[in-house]
Write a protein that holds these residues in place. Structure first.
Motif, PDB file in Angstrom:
ATOM      1  N   ARG A   1       0.819  -1.224   0.000  1.00  0.00           N
ATOM      2  CA  ARG A   1       0.000   0.000   0.000  1.00  0.00           C
ATOM      3  C   ARG A   1       0.849   1.269   0.000  1.00  0.00           C
ATOM      4  N   ILE A   2       2.187   1.089   0.022  1.00  0.00           N
ATOM      5  CA  ILE A   2       3.070   2.263   0.038  1.00  0.00           C
ATOM      6  C   ILE A   2       3.891   2.272  -1.243  1.00  0.00           C
ATOM      7  N   SER A   3       3.901   3.401  -1.925  1.00  0.00           N
ATOM      8  CA  SER A   3       4.709   3.467  -3.152  1.00  0.00           C
ATOM      9  C   SER A   3       6.133   3.895  -2.804  1.00  0.00           C
ATOM     10  N   LEU A   4       7.031   3.675  -3.747  1.00  0.00           N
ATOM     11  CA  LEU A   4       8.433   4.069  -3.538  1.00  0.00           C
ATOM     12  C   LEU A   4       8.536   5.564  -3.248  1.00  0.00           C
ATOM     13  N   SER A   5       7.789   6.360  -4.015  1.00  0.00           N
ATOM     14  CA  SER A   5       7.934   7.808  -3.808  1.00  0.00           C
ATOM     15  C   SER A   5       7.360   8.220  -2.452  1.00  0.00           C
ATOM     16  N   GLU A   6       6.290   7.549  -2.022  1.00  0.00           N
ATOM     17  CA  GLU A   6       5.746   7.881  -0.681  1.00  0.00           C
ATOM     18  C   GLU A   6       6.769   7.521   0.403  1.00  0.00           C
ATOM     19  N   PHE A   7       7.364   6.336   0.271  1.00  0.00           N
ATOM     20  CA  PHE A   7       8.331   5.919   1.279  1.00  0.00           C
ATOM     21  C   PHE A   7       9.568   6.828   1.236  1.00  0.00           C
ATOM     22  N   GLY A   8       9.973   7.199   0.011  1.00  0.00           N
ATOM     23  CA  GLY A   8      11.144   8.067  -0.144  1.00  0.00           C
ATOM     24  C   GLY A   8      11.004   9.364   0.644  1.00  0.00           C
ATOM     25  N   LYS A   9       9.767   9.851   0.761  1.00  0.00           N
ATOM     26  CA  LYS A   9       9.560  11.143   1.454  1.00  0.00           C
ATOM     27  C   LYS A   9       9.875  11.049   2.947  1.00  0.00           C
ATOM     28  N   ARG A  10       9.981   9.816   3.454  1.00  0.00           N
ATOM     29  CA  ARG A  10      10.268   9.673   4.892  1.00  0.00           C
ATOM     30  C   ARG A  10      11.739   9.968   5.218  1.00  0.00           C
ATOM     31  N   PHE A  11      12.592   9.988   4.187  1.00  0.00           N
ATOM     32  CA  PHE A  11      14.013  10.257   4.435  1.00  0.00           C
ATOM     33  C   PHE A  11      14.250  11.765   4.509  1.00  0.00           C
ATOM     34  N   GLN A  12      15.180  12.149   5.406  1.00  0.00           N
ATOM     35  CA  GLN A  12      15.530  13.572   5.465  1.00  0.00           C
ATOM     36  C   GLN A  12      16.675  13.886   4.502  1.00  0.00           C
TER      37      GLN A  12
ATOM     38  N   MET B   1      14.916   4.146  -8.032  1.00  0.00           N
ATOM     39  CA  MET B   1      15.502   2.814  -8.116  1.00  0.00           C
ATOM     40  C   MET B   1      14.684   1.918  -9.039  1.00  0.00           C
ATOM     41  N   PHE B   2      13.360   2.105  -9.027  1.00  0.00           N
ATOM     42  CA  PHE B   2      12.500   1.394  -9.976  1.00  0.00           C
ATOM     43  C   PHE B   2      11.530   2.440 -10.500  1.00  0.00           C
ATOM     44  N   MET B   3      10.258   2.080 -10.641  1.00  0.00           N
ATOM     45  CA  MET B   3       9.299   3.093 -11.045  1.00  0.00           C
ATOM     46  C   MET B   3       8.769   3.763  -9.763  1.00  0.00           C
ATOM     47  N   PRO B   4       8.699   5.096  -9.727  1.00  0.00           N
ATOM     48  CA  PRO B   4       8.312   5.791  -8.489  1.00  0.00           C
ATOM     49  C   PRO B   4       6.981   5.338  -7.897  1.00  0.00           C
ATOM     50  N   ASP B   5       6.036   4.919  -8.768  1.00  0.00           N
ATOM     51  CA  ASP B   5       4.714   4.547  -8.244  1.00  0.00           C
ATOM     52  C   ASP B   5       4.607   3.070  -7.868  1.00  0.00           C
ATOM     53  N   PHE B   6       5.669   2.332  -8.061  1.00  0.00           N
ATOM     54  CA  PHE B   6       5.657   0.911  -7.689  1.00  0.00           C
ATOM     55  C   PHE B   6       5.420   0.755  -6.199  1.00  0.00           C
ATOM     56  N   PRO B   7       4.719  -0.315  -5.796  1.00  0.00           N
ATOM     57  CA  PRO B   7       4.609  -0.566  -4.355  1.00  0.00           C
ATOM     58  C   PRO B   7       5.972  -0.969  -3.797  1.00  0.00           C
ATOM     59  N   MET B   8       6.174  -0.663  -2.546  1.00  0.00           N
ATOM     60  CA  MET B   8       7.445  -0.960  -1.885  1.00  0.00           C
ATOM     61  C   MET B   8       7.804  -2.445  -1.929  1.00  0.00           C
TER      62      MET B   8
ATOM     63  N   PHE C   1       7.446  -1.157 -22.397  1.00  0.00           N
ATOM     64  CA  PHE C   1       8.554  -2.124 -22.321  1.00  0.00           C
ATOM     65  C   PHE C   1       8.305  -3.251 -21.323  1.00  0.00           C
ATOM     66  N   GLU C   2       7.175  -3.212 -20.591  1.00  0.00           N
ATOM     67  CA  GLU C   2       6.995  -4.302 -19.633  1.00  0.00           C
ATOM     68  C   GLU C   2       5.517  -4.557 -19.290  1.00  0.00           C
ATOM     69  N   GLY C   3       4.614  -4.172 -20.148  1.00  0.00           N
ATOM     70  CA  GLY C   3       3.198  -4.437 -19.859  1.00  0.00           C
ATOM     71  C   GLY C   3       2.636  -3.454 -18.849  1.00  0.00           C
ATOM     72  N   TRP C   4       1.848  -3.973 -17.903  1.00  0.00           N
ATOM     73  CA  TRP C   4       1.160  -3.098 -16.939  1.00  0.00           C
ATOM     74  C   TRP C   4       2.054  -2.742 -15.754  1.00  0.00           C
ATOM     75  N   GLN C   5       2.019  -1.464 -15.412  1.00  0.00           N
ATOM     76  CA  GLN C   5       2.670  -1.059 -14.159  1.00  0.00           C
ATOM     77  C   GLN C   5       1.780  -1.472 -13.000  1.00  0.00           C
ATOM     78  N   VAL C   6       2.408  -1.793 -11.893  1.00  0.00           N
ATOM     79  CA  VAL C   6       1.624  -2.089 -10.699  1.00  0.00           C
ATOM     80  C   VAL C   6       1.819  -0.919  -9.742  1.00  0.00           C
ATOM     81  N   THR C   7       0.736  -0.336  -9.298  1.00  0.00           N
ATOM     82  CA  THR C   7       0.848   0.747  -8.325  1.00  0.00           C
ATOM     83  C   THR C   7      -0.095   0.421  -7.167  1.00  0.00           C
ATOM     84  N   PRO C   8       0.114   1.036  -5.996  1.00  0.00           N
ATOM     85  CA  PRO C   8      -0.789   0.733  -4.878  1.00  0.00           C
ATOM     86  C   PRO C   8      -2.252   1.005  -5.230  1.00  0.00           C
TER      87      PRO C   8
END
Ligand code: FAD
Length: 501
Positions: A172-183, A194-201, A436-443
Motif C-alpha cells: 500500500r506504500i509506493s516508492l515515492s511515498e516511502f522516499g519522502k520519509r528520508f531527510q 531505483m525502480f518506477m516511483p509509483d511501484f509498491p514498496m 517495455f513491460e506491460g502493466w505497471q503495478v501501483t498501490p
C-alpha cells in the motif's frame, strides 16, 4: 487418441514457455512469430562490432535456491550459463558527485545508508528489517492459481502467512511515498528512482532480498542468447516455430477459437489458440473487440502501461575498469534537465557493460542509456522521416556530451551510436504504445496476489499469456504465465501436468 494441437501467437519468453510446456505435455504446438528471431523484448541486436543488449539487467531465478530457477531449468535457459552478481546493483550520483550505492549485500547497504544519512537511521532500520524478512520468503509458483482449489488456498494462507502480512503492509506504500520519509536530500530523491516511483514498496523489498540472496544475476552473453536457449529447448522438444509470420486475425467459429490467419493470407487451424502477443492488439485487433466485458474494458481503460523508452546505445573504445560494475545501471543527475519527447529528464540512466566482455570487441565497452518518454510524441514524429532521424541524432549527441562530462575523453572514443525509440519497440514487438513491460503495478491500480484473467468472455479454447496478463511484467512472470496456461489446458483435457528437465 491423436495428440491435440495448439497454436501460439508470439515467440517472446511467454510464447516460447507455453510452447515448451505444451510439448512436455503431449500437445502438438506451433509458434507463429512476426519477427525473424525469438525473444520478443528479451533481445539483442548487432551494430558494427558490438552486440547491443536490449533487456536483461537482472534475472530473478538465476540461483538454484530460488523457486524460479526450476522454471528456467525446465526451459533450458540456465544450464551452463555464467551469471554476474555485481557488488552494487546500481548507483545514483548527484550533480555534486555524492553517490548513493545500491549494494546487493544488505549489511553493506545498511552501513552505507547510515553513513550517508545518520539522521535517517530509524527509517533505514525499518527498510532494512523488511528486506531481511523478505530474504526468507519463497513465493509459491509451482501451481497456477487458476487450477488451485480451496485446499491449496488454505495451505497457501497458512504456510505463507508472514509473507502475506508483509505484502499487505508494503503493497500500500509506493516508492515515492516511502522516499519522502528520508531527510537526506540524496536518498529522498534517489529512492523512487531505483525502480518506477509509483511501484509498491514490495517490489523494492523483494528485489533487494533477491539481490542479497544472489538469486538475480545478469547472464553473460546477454538477452538474445538467453532467448535462443529457450528456442532451442522448444525445438528439441519437437516444437515448430515459424518466423516472419504475422498473425492478423484469430479465427472464431461458434464461440470457439479454431485457428489464425497470417498477413500472407494463409490460415492455420488448431484445437487451442494461445496469444502470447500484445494484449491490446490481441483483444481489439486480432479478435476485433468482439470478446470484451466490463472487466477487460476496465483493464485497458484504467491500468497504466509501463512507459515506452528511448534507448541509446554507444560502442566506446575504452574500458571502464575504474567504474564499479552495476548491472542495474547508474543514474547520473544532470545540472540542467533535458527533454526527451515531452518528458523532462533529470537523470541520465546509464548501463556500462564492463561486466560483459562478450558485447564488445577486446578493450571496448557497450554503454546504453534509457529514457522513459511518451508514445504520442514519437508516433507523430515518426510520420516525418527526416525530423525523426534528426531527433534521434540530437539525442545521441546530447547523451555523448553528457557522458563525456562524467567520463572525460569519451566523446572522442565513441565508434558506434544507435537510438531505438518507442516506435522501434512497437515495430519489432507489437507492444501497445511501445510499453517495455506491460502493466505497471501501483498501490492504486493493482494488488499483488490478484490474478488477471487469461481467458476472454464467450470464447472457448483461447488463452492469453505474457506480460499483458501478468501485471508488473518481467521475464519470470512471462515464463510462468506460459507454464500456467498449459496447466489450465491440461486440467481441461484431464491430463496430469508434467514437466521434464
Ligand atoms: C530495456 C528493457 C529492460 C528489461 N529488463 C528486464 C530485466 O532486467 N528483468 C526482467 O525480468 N524483465 C526485464 N524486461 C521486461 C521483459 O523483457 C518483458 O517483460 C518480457 O520479455 C515480456 O515477455 P512476453 O513474452 O510477455 O512479451 P514480448 O517479449 O513482447 O513477446 C511478444 C512476442 O509476440 C510477437 N508478436 C506480437 N504481435 C504478433 C503478431 N500479430 N503475430 C505474430 N507475432 C506477434 C512479438 O514479435 C514478440 O516476439 C525489460 C524490458 C526492456 C525492454
Amino acid at each position: 487418441m491423436p495428440e491435440k494441437s495448439i497454436i501460439i501467437i508470439g515467440g517472446g519468453i511467454a510464447g516460447l514457455s507455453a510452447g515448451c510446456y505444451g510439448q512436455m505435455n503431449g500437445f502438438r504446438t506451433r509458434i507463429f512469430e512476426m519477427h525473424k528471431k525469438p525473444g520478443g523484448l528479451c533481445t539483442s541486436w548487432k551494430r558494427q562490432d558490438y552486440l547491443v543488449d536490449g533487456c536483461i539487467h537482472w534475472l530473478v531465478g538465476s540461483d538454484p535456491q530460488s523457486n524460479f530457477y526450476k522454471i528456467w531449468e525446465e526451459l533450458g535457459a540456465i544450464q551452463g550459463r555464467e551469471f554476474v552478481y555485481a557488488e552494487q546493483y546500481g548507483r545514483i550520483e548527484d550533480a555534486d558527485g555524492k553517490t548513493f550505492n545500491l549494494y546487493s549485500n544488505i549489511d553493506r547497504l545498511e552501513r552505507h545508508m547510515k553513513e550517508l544519512a545518520p539522521e535517517d537511521h530509524k527509517v533505514i532500520d525499518e527498510f532494512i528489517t523488511a528486506v531481511r524478512r523478505c530474504t526468507r520468503f519463497v513465493s509459491p509458483i509451482e501451481k497456477a492459481p487458476e487450477v488451485s482449489g480451496l485446499l491449496d488456498m488454505l495451505k497457501l494462507i497458512i504456510t505463507q502467512f508472514p509473507l502475506l502480512r508483509m505484502l499487505w503492509k508494503w503493497n500500500r506504500i509506493s516508492l515515492s511515498e516511502f522516499g519522502k520519509r528520508f531527510q537526506s536530500p540524496l536518498i529522498r530523491e534517489a529512492f523512487p528512482l531505483m525502480f518506477m516511483p509509483d511501484f509498491p514498496m514490495t517490489f523494492m523489498l523483494m528485489t533487494f532480498a533477491w539481490l542479497h540472496n544472489r538469486a538475480a544475476g545478469y547472464p553473460v552473453g546477454g538477452s538474445l542468447e538467453f532467448s535462443r536457449a529457450i528456442e532451442q529447448r522448444y525445438r528439441s522438444l519437437g516444437g515448430e516455430i515459424q518466423y516472419r509470420a504475422k498473425v492478423v486475425k484469430i479465427l472464431v467459429e461458434n464461440g470457439r477459437a479454431v485457428g489464425i490467419k497470417l498477413a500472407d493470407g494463409t490460415e492455420h487451424r488448431a484445437d487451442y489458440v494461445i496469444s502470447a502477443a500484445d494484449g491490446h492488439a490481441t483483444i481489439f485487433d486480432l479478435l476485433e473487440g468482439k470478446h470484451v466485458d466490463d472487466t477487460i474494458r476496465d483493464y485497458y481503460d484504467t491500468l497504466i502501461p509501463f512507459p515506452p523508452l528511448v534507448y541509446v546505445s554507444l560502442g566506446v573504445n575504452r574500458k571502464f575498469n575504474d567504474v564499479p560494475q552495476c548491472s542495474g545501471g547508474m543514474a547520473i543527475q544532470l545540472r540542467s534537465p533535458i527533454m526527451i519527447g515531452t518528458v523532462e529528464q533529470k537523470y541520465l540512466n546509464a548501463h556500462i557493460y564492463n561486466f560483459d566482455p562478450t558485447l564488445a570487441p577486446e578493450g571496448r565497452t557497450l554503454l546504453t542509456v534509457m529514457f522513459q518518454t511518451d508514445y504520442a510524441y514519437w508516433k507523430k514524429l515518426r510520420e516525418n522521416d527526416e525530423l525523426y532521424k534528426a531527433e534521434k541524432e540530437r539525442i545521441a549527441d546530447i547523451v555523448v556530451t553528457l557522458l563525456d562530462r562524467r567520463f572525460p575523453g569519451l566523446a572522442a572514443q565513441v565508434e558506434m551510436r544507435d537510438v531505438a525509440t518507442p516506435t522501434t519497440f512497437e515495430r519489432y514487438t507489437g507492444n501497445w504504445k511501445g510499453s517495455f513491460e506491460g502493466w505497471q503495478v501501483t498501490p492504486n491500480t493493482w494488488s499483488i496476489g490478484k490474478v488477471m484473467r487469461k481467458t476472454l468472455p464467450n470464447l472457448d479454447n483461447f488463452y492469453m499469456a505474457g506480460q499483458w496478463v501478468e501485471p508488473g511484467g518481467g521475464l519470470p512472470p512471462a515464463a510462468m504465465s506460459g507454464r500456467n496456461v498449459m496447466q489450465i489446458i491440461c486440467k481441461k483435457e484431464r491430463k496430469k501436468f508434467t514437466t521434464i528437465k
